[in-house]
Enzyme design. Structure first.
Site, PDB file in Angstrom:
ATOM      1  N   TRP A 102    -105.709  74.259 -54.812  1.00  0.00           N
ATOM      2  CA  TRP A 102    -105.756  75.322 -53.801  1.00  0.00           C
ATOM      3  C   TRP A 102    -105.634  74.757 -52.398  1.00  0.00           C
ATOM      4  O   TRP A 102    -104.937  75.324 -51.556  1.00  0.00           O
ATOM      5  CB  TRP A 102    -107.010  76.176 -53.959  1.00  0.00           C
ATOM      6  CG  TRP A 102    -106.906  77.059 -55.173  1.00  0.00           C
ATOM      7  CD1 TRP A 102    -107.667  77.001 -56.306  1.00  0.00           C
ATOM      8  CD2 TRP A 102    -105.948  78.116 -55.399  1.00  0.00           C
ATOM      9  NE1 TRP A 102    -107.249  77.962 -57.216  1.00  0.00           N
ATOM     10  CE2 TRP A 102    -106.200  78.656 -56.682  1.00  0.00           C
ATOM     11  CE3 TRP A 102    -104.905  78.658 -54.651  1.00  0.00           C
ATOM     12  CZ2 TRP A 102    -105.446  79.704 -57.227  1.00  0.00           C
ATOM     13  CZ3 TRP A 102    -104.156  79.703 -55.181  1.00  0.00           C
ATOM     14  CH2 TRP A 102    -104.426  80.212 -56.457  1.00  0.00           C
ATOM     15  N   ASP A 170    -112.175  77.655 -47.450  1.00  0.00           N
ATOM     16  CA  ASP A 170    -111.760  78.569 -48.516  1.00  0.00           C
ATOM     17  C   ASP A 170    -112.890  78.588 -49.546  1.00  0.00           C
ATOM     18  O   ASP A 170    -113.085  77.626 -50.284  1.00  0.00           O
ATOM     19  CB  ASP A 170    -110.446  78.072 -49.140  1.00  0.00           C
ATOM     20  CG  ASP A 170    -109.984  78.948 -50.315  1.00  0.00           C
ATOM     21  OD1 ASP A 170    -110.691  79.910 -50.673  1.00  0.00           O
ATOM     22  OD2 ASP A 170    -108.907  78.646 -50.866  1.00  0.00           O
ATOM     23  N   LYS A 194    -113.297  86.502 -57.760  1.00  0.00           N
ATOM     24  CA  LYS A 194    -114.031  85.504 -58.550  1.00  0.00           C
ATOM     25  C   LYS A 194    -115.523  85.832 -58.550  1.00  0.00           C
ATOM     26  O   LYS A 194    -116.099  86.050 -59.586  1.00  0.00           O
ATOM     27  CB  LYS A 194    -113.786  84.099 -58.018  1.00  0.00           C
ATOM     28  CG  LYS A 194    -112.495  83.484 -58.551  1.00  0.00           C
ATOM     29  CD  LYS A 194    -111.383  83.497 -57.583  1.00  0.00           C
ATOM     30  CE  LYS A 194    -110.080  82.992 -58.192  1.00  0.00           C
ATOM     31  NZ  LYS A 194    -109.122  82.610 -57.164  1.00  0.00           N
TER      32      LYS A 194
HETATM   33  C1  LIG Z   1    -108.043  82.171 -56.576  1.00  0.00           C
HETATM   34  C2  LIG Z   1    -108.060  81.303 -55.386  1.00  0.00           C
HETATM   35  C3  LIG Z   1    -107.160  81.475 -54.329  1.00  0.00           C
HETATM   36  C4  LIG Z   1    -106.064  82.511 -54.353  1.00  0.00           C
HETATM   37  O1  LIG Z   1    -106.587  83.764 -54.283  1.00  0.00           O
HETATM   38  P1  LIG Z   1    -105.669  85.079 -54.275  1.00  0.00           P
HETATM   39  O2  LIG Z   1    -106.683  86.132 -53.949  1.00  0.00           O
HETATM   40  O3  LIG Z   1    -105.065  85.195 -55.631  1.00  0.00           O
HETATM   41  O4  LIG Z   1    -104.653  84.927 -53.208  1.00  0.00           O
HETATM   42  C5  LIG Z   1    -107.277  80.646 -53.232  1.00  0.00           C
HETATM   43  N1  LIG Z   1    -108.218  79.695 -53.167  1.00  0.00           N
HETATM   44  C6  LIG Z   1    -109.102  79.497 -54.168  1.00  0.00           C
HETATM   45  C7  LIG Z   1    -110.133  78.425 -54.054  1.00  0.00           C
HETATM   46  C8  LIG Z   1    -109.048  80.298 -55.303  1.00  0.00           C
HETATM   47  O5  LIG Z   1    -109.916  80.101 -56.306  1.00  0.00           O
END
Ligand SMILES: *Cc1c(COP(=O)(O)O)cnc(C)c1O
Length: 359
Positions: A102, A170, A194
């Site tokens: 990511w 993030d 998540k």
């Molecule tokens: C799932 C995830 C993303 C992407 O998320 P989307 O909502 O699908 O754009 C980005 N960073 C991390 C750490 C993730 O787990």
């Protein structure tokens, strides 16, 4: 219905009580004569949901007053672009820790917009570790990190000290799973699907002075300043996802807030890591011990054939979502907030049995 044991990495399991409340209020929202799905985002019914969701985030995460809380669309992926567009435009530079798949995606977008110094790149170690400390570049506008790498199973044990360089974090896959200090944070963002609710909404927590320095020439939707000024109602927000998010936050509060949630996260992940570490090498986790994720436990078996067999038998026992990400293979158990301790116990004993039969 017999609920399956859902270890999906995202979208992922939601608390049953939240699903039931969504069901009970779906057709008619609290005696209002309409569904929230049908309600105007400018009307009083929705307005309260929106305000309550913002307040709950502020309360549960103890967000200081100098931060704005935004609800945006586009997933965490849009933030890979919005962060550099707002913070890096005009010849600025930033620092990055490339801790996994990511962070790498975020990096690729940032590099299209400004200068990026890579402080650490875990690619050569297959993203199995993190730096213990970081030293930011003198002129960096921010340091970008990924607090939990959902695919690679690496998690910062706590946010690093970035000196006076603001952190952009993030937190898509570990927000609301533990407490942290906003001390040197500039921006936190997280897609909801998540740990916070269903897909469709992304939470952005951003320091107000950073909002104020958004370049005026950005297209409206891409500007943090536009969203902050309009309390995330510049355009139609994903209102139903925000409602579900609010119910999840109420659930977290009922569960004792982050103090208890983080204990549960430690308990669930320890159950799986113990099954790995006590298997005499049958299961292996490549991640360096102090950096192992409490949200996404990644592991391998001695052969790919055994992995296939393991995943097939697990699915046969109603355990869903255990294959590793298609880019890395292996196995992965995602143990987000709504995963009950009992599910982790069931998976751990299944792992022990499987190892003793096949080891
Ligand atoms: C799932 C995830 C993303 C992407 O998320 P989307 O909502 O699908 O754009 C980005 N960073 C991390 C750490 C993730 O787990």
């Amino acid at each position: 219905m017999k609920r399956k044991l859902n270890f999906y990495p995202g979208p992922s399991t939601l608390p049953l009580s939240v699903l039931e409340e969504l069901r009970d209020t779906l057709v008619e929202y609290h005696g209002e004569g309409l569904s929230l799905l049908e309600a105007s985002h400018r009307g009083g019914i929705y307005e309260k949901v929106h305000t309550d969701a913002v307040s709950l985030i502020r309360e549960l995460l103890e967000v200081p007053a100098e931060f704005s809380i935004l609800f945006l669309g586009g997933g965490a992926t849009l933030q890979f672009a919005m962060v550099p567009l707002n913070l890096l435009s005009g010849g600025k530079s930033c620092d990055f820790v490339v801790s996994g798949s990511w962070a790498k995606k975020a990096l690729e977008d940032a590099q299209k917009i400004g200068t990026v110094n890579i402080l650490y790149d875990g690619a050569s170690e297959k993203y199995s570790n993190l730096p213990d400390t970081v030293t930011c570049s003198a002129k960096a506008s921010y340091l970008n990190i990924t607090s939990n790498e959902t695919i690679d199973g690496v998690q910062w044990p706590s946010l690093p000290d970035s000196g006076n360089v603001p952190l952009v974090v993030d937190m898509s896959s570990d927000i609301m799973s533990r407490r942290f200090s906003f001390g040197n944070v500039g921006v936190v963002y997280a897609g909801a699907q998540k740990n916070l609710g269903p897909a469709g909404v992304t939470v952005v927590i951003i320091r107000k002075d950073i909002v104020d320095s958004s370049p005026a020439e950005l297209p409206a939707y891409l500007s943090y300043a536009v969203h902050a000024k309009q309390n995330s109602l510049y355009n139609t927000p994903p209102s139903f996802s925000i409602y579900a998010l609010k119910l999840v936050l109420e659930y977290i509060k009922r569960e004792g807030g982050l103090k208890n949630i983080e204990k549960l996260a430690t308990k669930k992940s320890s159950l799986i890591y113990d099954a790995i570490d006590s298997s005499g090498g049958f299961y292996k986790c490549k991640v360096s011990k102090g950096k192992r994720s409490k949200m996404n436990v990644v592991f391998n078996l001695p052969t790919e054939d055994l992995e296939k067999q393991f995943l097939k038998e697990a699915a046969g026992q109603d355990m869903l979502g255990l294959p590793g990400h298609r880019s890395v293979g292996g196995c992965r158990a995602s143990l987000y907030n709504a995963v009950p301790v009992e599910w982790a116990e069931t998976l751990a004993s299944f792992m022990r049995e499987f190892a003793s039969k096949n080891g």
